[in-house]
Design an enzyme around this catalytic site. Sequence first.
Site, PDB file in Angstrom:
ATOM      1  N   HIS A   1     -43.281 -54.475  13.224  1.00 28.78           N
ATOM      2  CA  HIS A   1     -42.296 -55.213  12.419  1.00 28.78           C
ATOM      3  C   HIS A   1     -42.920 -55.904  11.201  1.00 28.78           C
ATOM      4  O   HIS A   1     -42.319 -56.796  10.622  1.00 28.78           O
ATOM      5  CB  HIS A   1     -41.603 -56.285  13.270  1.00 28.78           C
ATOM      6  CG  HIS A   1     -40.615 -55.744  14.252  1.00 28.78           C
ATOM      7  ND1 HIS A   1     -40.942 -54.784  15.180  1.00 28.78           N
ATOM      8  CD2 HIS A   1     -39.301 -56.024  14.450  1.00 28.78           C
ATOM      9  CE1 HIS A   1     -39.875 -54.502  15.913  1.00 28.78           C
ATOM     10  NE2 HIS A   1     -38.871 -55.245  15.490  1.00 28.78           N
TER      11      HIS A   1
ATOM     12  N   GLU B   1     -30.669 -46.204  11.263  1.00 27.59           N
ATOM     13  CA  GLU B   1     -31.144 -46.292   9.881  1.00 27.59           C
ATOM     14  C   GLU B   1     -31.056 -44.967   9.132  1.00 27.59           C
ATOM     15  O   GLU B   1     -30.713 -44.929   7.950  1.00 27.59           O
ATOM     16  CB  GLU B   1     -32.585 -46.814   9.826  1.00 27.59           C
ATOM     17  CG  GLU B   1     -32.720 -48.321   9.998  1.00 27.59           C
ATOM     18  CD  GLU B   1     -32.808 -48.736  11.459  1.00 27.59           C
ATOM     19  OE1 GLU B   1     -32.759 -47.858  12.337  1.00 27.59           O
ATOM     20  OE2 GLU B   1     -32.925 -49.953  11.725  1.00 27.59           O
TER      21      GLU B   1
END
Lengths: 325, 385
Positions: A129, A60
């Site tokens: 998450h 990322e």
Amino acid sequence: MAIITYRDALNQALSEEIERDDQVVLMGEEVAQFKGSYKVSEGMLEKFGSDRIIDTPISEAAFSGLAVGAAMMGMRPVVEFMFWSFCYVAFDQIFNNAANVRYMSGGLINVPIVFRGPANGGTNVGATHSHTPENFAANTPGVKVICPATPADAKGMLKSAIRDNDPVCVMENTILYNLQGEVPEDDEFLVPLGKANVIREGTDLSIIAHGKSVHTSLQVAQTLEEAHKVSAEVVDLRSIRPLDTETILASVRKTNRVLLVEENKPFCGVDAQIAFLIQDQAFDYLDAPIKRVSAIDAPQAYSKALENVQIPNHDRVLRKAMELI
Amino acid sequence: MEGLHHDTIVDGEEGDPPTKEQVAPVAEDKIDEARDEDFSNKPINRDLTPDERVNLYEQMVRIRRFEERSLRAYQQGHIGGFLHLYIGQEAVAVGSVSALAEDDHVITAYRDHGHALAVGMNMDECMAELYGKKTGCSKGKGGSMHFFAPDKNFWGGHGIVGGQTPLGLGIAYALKFNKKTGACLCFMGDGATNQGPFYESLNLASLWNLPVIYVIENNGYSMGTAEARHSAGEPLARRGTAFDVAWSVSHGHDVYEVRHTINEALERAHKESRPSVLEIITYRYRGHSVADPDQTYRSKEEIEEYKNRKDPINLFKDKLISEGHLNVETAIEIDQRAKEEAAGSADFAQASPLPEPEELMDDIYWETDNPADKTSEGTMFFETP
């Protein structure tokens, strides 16, 4: 007007903007061959090819930063995070680089980039998450933050975000991806950032919400009307920064009672700012203290039994609404 | 010099495992052997005109005199915050930038004054930025670590160690996407080689065949931590082998050698669209920033020894004199001119207006700066002057 899902609305927005502007690309983990972890980009690799729909490694920081560098050069990348929770490993690239380059260069550079993906709990995936970082992001001058709650807004606001000349964080919701709604097919259908939507008119109480909480609030408004003869107005913020303060204040001045609902955690959450705004600019219109329902202030729980309580649900929101009337 | 750097000159071929020699401990004789190699005869240097050679010298002198003047201004209290000086490393920025073509781009870290002047930013705008003045290159909003000149293909000036490494990758990506024959030189320090995004970037650079050149300006210290205490597995550039990225280690005190090294990587980028990692050994004479006491981690003798033996400006001056391209009188004139230019920039900065409080709100969003392009509605700012 066609009825399509939130997911397909995002797909339309991406596809139309990729066709319209040859500098727009979509990149992220599993966006191309896999068709998107949540199938948002289904069919796009076949249609636009691997130069425009780009699978990245699980890196990322690198692909977010790569996209920022490319945006500084004039491209318009759309970066998909499989979950917004994963932006935390790219924080420096988003909130130091994308957010600050314009300012630190005295306006010589701008960064037309979109970071998008789901930012929600409620899917039994645990604390790592399930983050809702719209408050973090909106705390950073230089970025814009939107949380579309309907298929039409998903399309119209994502298109506006891609055409925006500055970084825009688009926070979606996996639970809304299958939500159906009317969506204009017009490829110039744009919903401006910074404009809230009074999604249900009412006179007794303003419920102000964003993201999936808008839908919970609509259900509560329905219950209030049917079971308690209370007319609740529901304001969908749609955009966090810029914020439609006028629509918020107009609703408060009309109903004189306010309930704020969000899936964000409470401390320094988005609604803390909204509550400040209302008491600062509409204090004399309030007939009761501002009330608030947010996520229960614990790391996101895995167990469905716990998470169903943790996220604002119909009963928690209704209970708080009843305290106001 | 012991323990300061590894001093071997090695060339890594793409994919080749390092040889025993490449990872062998520093050997003093290797320095001398390498220094004896004459890079002035390499094609990129051989074809330089006398004026171009003297100009390389002048650019290095300008950077040094500018920074010395900025140090004085800092000590006088005109400059706040951090001031990371590049003194000692000048041949790296000047040599590198002088090798670039029209579509090549530069991005660097926080020790950015040398690169800024090398790409052609003027001393006035740079000094005024250090003074926090309205006439600064970033209108006083960036400071020492954040100089930018996109019109000169210079993309900053970045304050977070290693944070610019993915940005450099993105610049290279945009060049390739738009079919430009260009590369991005992404400068970084030895300390930045231990940040994760650098490795994510190396992987992508190689995987996607991107024309990015990571230039590790190894000055031996990651702030106050010597290389031997911050990095395992020297030389640092060898880490490129893990990603099949071509790498080399070379000296940064010889501007000709720097030009040759950069040119080889540029050819790789332009012709093959392949990345490189170039470790260039150099040295900074001042502390990490000027607020750094600089006595806790190295000795004065170490600094003096480098200055005496490897000062890039003195070495190049001697070289040019021996080549017959420069005489002592001209060298003195160049130095005098640079001093006057630097003094003039301090006068300019001093005389320049400070930014007004209202300017805090400029340059945040495109559409608030350009109301004609405004498409958003609502409140953008929640506290204003």
